[in-house]
Design a protein around this motif. Structure first.
Motif, PDB file in Angstrom:
ATOM      1  N   TRP A 236       0.857  -1.184   0.000  1.00  0.00           N
ATOM      2  CA  TRP A 236       0.000   0.000   0.000  1.00  0.00           C
ATOM      3  C   TRP A 236       0.893   1.235   0.000  1.00  0.00           C
ATOM      4  N   MET A 237       0.610   2.190  -0.865  1.00  0.00           N
ATOM      5  CA  MET A 237       1.318   3.474  -0.901  1.00  0.00           C
ATOM      6  C   MET A 237       0.285   4.570  -0.687  1.00  0.00           C
ATOM      7  N   TYR A 238       0.330   5.155   0.498  1.00  0.00           N
ATOM      8  CA  TYR A 238      -0.725   6.084   0.934  1.00  0.00           C
ATOM      9  C   TYR A 238      -0.196   7.510   0.981  1.00  0.00           C
ATOM     10  N   ASP A 239      -0.948   8.420   0.347  1.00  0.00           N
ATOM     11  CA  ASP A 239      -0.638   9.849   0.364  1.00  0.00           C
ATOM     12  C   ASP A 239      -1.813  10.577   1.005  1.00  0.00           C
ATOM     13  N   PRO A 240      -1.695  10.949   2.279  1.00  0.00           N
ATOM     14  CA  PRO A 240      -2.811  11.610   2.969  1.00  0.00           C
ATOM     15  C   PRO A 240      -3.192  12.945   2.347  1.00  0.00           C
ATOM     16  N   PHE A 241      -2.225  13.650   1.750  1.00  0.00           N
ATOM     17  CA  PHE A 241      -2.507  14.981   1.207  1.00  0.00           C
ATOM     18  C   PHE A 241      -3.548  14.923   0.094  1.00  0.00           C
ATOM     19  N   VAL A 242      -3.414  13.927  -0.789  1.00  0.00           N
ATOM     20  CA  VAL A 242      -4.380  13.787  -1.884  1.00  0.00           C
ATOM     21  C   VAL A 242      -5.455  12.755  -1.548  1.00  0.00           C
ATOM     22  N   GLU A 243      -5.375  12.184  -0.332  1.00  0.00           N
ATOM     23  CA  GLU A 243      -6.353  11.203   0.137  1.00  0.00           C
ATOM     24  C   GLU A 243      -6.495  10.051  -0.851  1.00  0.00           C
ATOM     25  N   GLN A 244      -5.367   9.436  -1.176  1.00  0.00           N
ATOM     26  CA  GLN A 244      -5.367   8.313  -2.118  1.00  0.00           C
ATOM     27  C   GLN A 244      -4.381   7.249  -1.667  1.00  0.00           C
ATOM     28  N   VAL A 245      -4.753   5.998  -1.854  1.00  0.00           N
ATOM     29  CA  VAL A 245      -3.856   4.880  -1.604  1.00  0.00           C
ATOM     30  C   VAL A 245      -3.794   4.013  -2.856  1.00  0.00           C
ATOM     31  N   THR A 246      -2.592   3.652  -3.257  1.00  0.00           N
ATOM     32  CA  THR A 246      -2.382   2.774  -4.395  1.00  0.00           C
ATOM     33  C   THR A 246      -1.914   1.421  -3.873  1.00  0.00           C
ATOM     34  N   ILE A 247      -2.513   0.358  -4.396  1.00  0.00           N
ATOM     35  CA  ILE A 247      -2.160  -0.993  -3.956  1.00  0.00           C
ATOM     36  C   ILE A 247      -1.575  -1.753  -5.147  1.00  0.00           C
TER      37      ILE A 247
ATOM     38  N   SER B 138     -11.657   6.155   5.978  1.00  0.00           N
ATOM     39  CA  SER B 138     -12.920   6.389   5.276  1.00  0.00           C
ATOM     40  C   SER B 138     -12.784   7.585   4.327  1.00  0.00           C
ATOM     41  N   GLY B 139     -13.286   7.427   3.119  1.00  0.00           N
ATOM     42  CA  GLY B 139     -13.284   8.511   2.152  1.00  0.00           C
ATOM     43  C   GLY B 139     -12.052   8.570   1.271  1.00  0.00           C
ATOM     44  N   VAL B 140     -11.047   7.726   1.550  1.00  0.00           N
ATOM     45  CA  VAL B 140      -9.827   7.733   0.746  1.00  0.00           C
ATOM     46  C   VAL B 140     -10.063   7.008  -0.582  1.00  0.00           C
ATOM     47  N   MET B 141      -9.568   7.599  -1.682  1.00  0.00           N
ATOM     48  CA  MET B 141      -9.699   6.962  -2.994  1.00  0.00           C
ATOM     49  C   MET B 141      -8.707   5.811  -3.096  1.00  0.00           C
ATOM     50  N   ILE B 142      -9.158   4.652  -3.559  1.00  0.00           N
ATOM     51  CA  ILE B 142      -8.321   3.454  -3.629  1.00  0.00           C
ATOM     52  C   ILE B 142      -8.035   3.115  -5.084  1.00  0.00           C
ATOM     53  N   ASP B 143      -6.769   3.064  -5.438  1.00  0.00           N
ATOM     54  CA  ASP B 143      -6.330   2.668  -6.769  1.00  0.00           C
ATOM     55  C   ASP B 143      -5.715   1.279  -6.639  1.00  0.00           C
ATOM     56  N   ASP B 144      -6.520   0.242  -6.863  1.00  0.00           N
ATOM     57  CA  ASP B 144      -6.095  -1.136  -6.669  1.00  0.00           C
ATOM     58  C   ASP B 144      -5.555  -1.697  -7.990  1.00  0.00           C
TER      59      ASP B 144
END
Length: 202
Positions: free
Chosen positions: A87-98, A194-200
């Motif tokens: 998981w690579m999480y960037d709180p600033f843009v509220e996105q996590v890439t898996i 909650s609310g974070v965009m997930i790029d799986d």
């Protein structure tokens, strides 16, 4: 001419043996600890060697392949591996890439130090330059051109340097090193807020 050709083959053979010995030596040093934690300070330089920015945070690993890299300043980001996915999480843009672990290693070779798969190291050449072990990928498409590791007298990682394909260099110094930390259950899992965009991308 024949003597020169023979000498060339001999030198290549010696060079190949030296690379193999350096790789085996590095793997042996890394295998001396099953768990590892430290605080890090990072200095980033551009391709001309000019300072760009500083950062800091913590790193934790537990073999095999579990890793947690938390940058806290100046901007927060988090990389977590559970041994299978990253998981690579960037709180600033509220996105996590898996992404799958194998794919993440290509762009985050730090994951090599948490691994126990010797076959993975076959894709890299390792050499000694002074006190440092220099690791270079054989894959020209990788984002990271090379990285180096330096150990202290207790065989603990104390410093590493990363050079990207574009020439940017990052120097990391470690402190508060612990080679037998205790981790809470779930430390190497990530549950997106909650609310974070997930790029799986698995």
């Amino acid at each position: 001419m024949k003597k020169l050709a023979t000498l060339g083959l001999l030198l290549l053979s010696v060079s190949g043996a030296a690379l193999a010995d350096a790789r085996a030596d590095l793997q042996k040093k890394l295998a001396t600890f099953e768990r590892f934690s430290a605080s890090f300070s990072q200095q980033v330089f551009d391709e001309r060697g000019e300072p760009m920015q500083s950062a800091g945070g913590t790193m934790e690993l537990s073999r095999p392949d579990r890793f947690r890299w938390h940058t806290q300043v100046p901007d927060e980001s988090l990389i977590v591996s559970n041994g299978t996915d990253v998981w690579m999480y960037d709180p600033f843009v509220e996105q996590v890439t898996i992404v799958p672990l194998a794919e993440a290693v290509l762009n985050t070779p730090f994951l090599l130090i948490a691994g126990s798969d010797g076959h993975r190291w076959q894709q890299y050449d390792v050499s000694r330059q002074g006190d440092a072990y220099v690791v270079k990928s054989r894959n020209a498409a990788e984002l990271i051109k090379e990285f180096s590791l330096t150990f202290d007298r207790q065989n603990r990682i104390e410093r590493f340097v990363v050079i990207e394909s574009g020439g940017q260099r990052s120097e990391f110094s470690l402190s508060e090193v612990d080679t037998s930390p205790t981790f809470q259950a779930g430390r190497f899992q990530f549950n997106p807020p909650s609310g974070v965009m997930i790029d799986d991308q698995r």
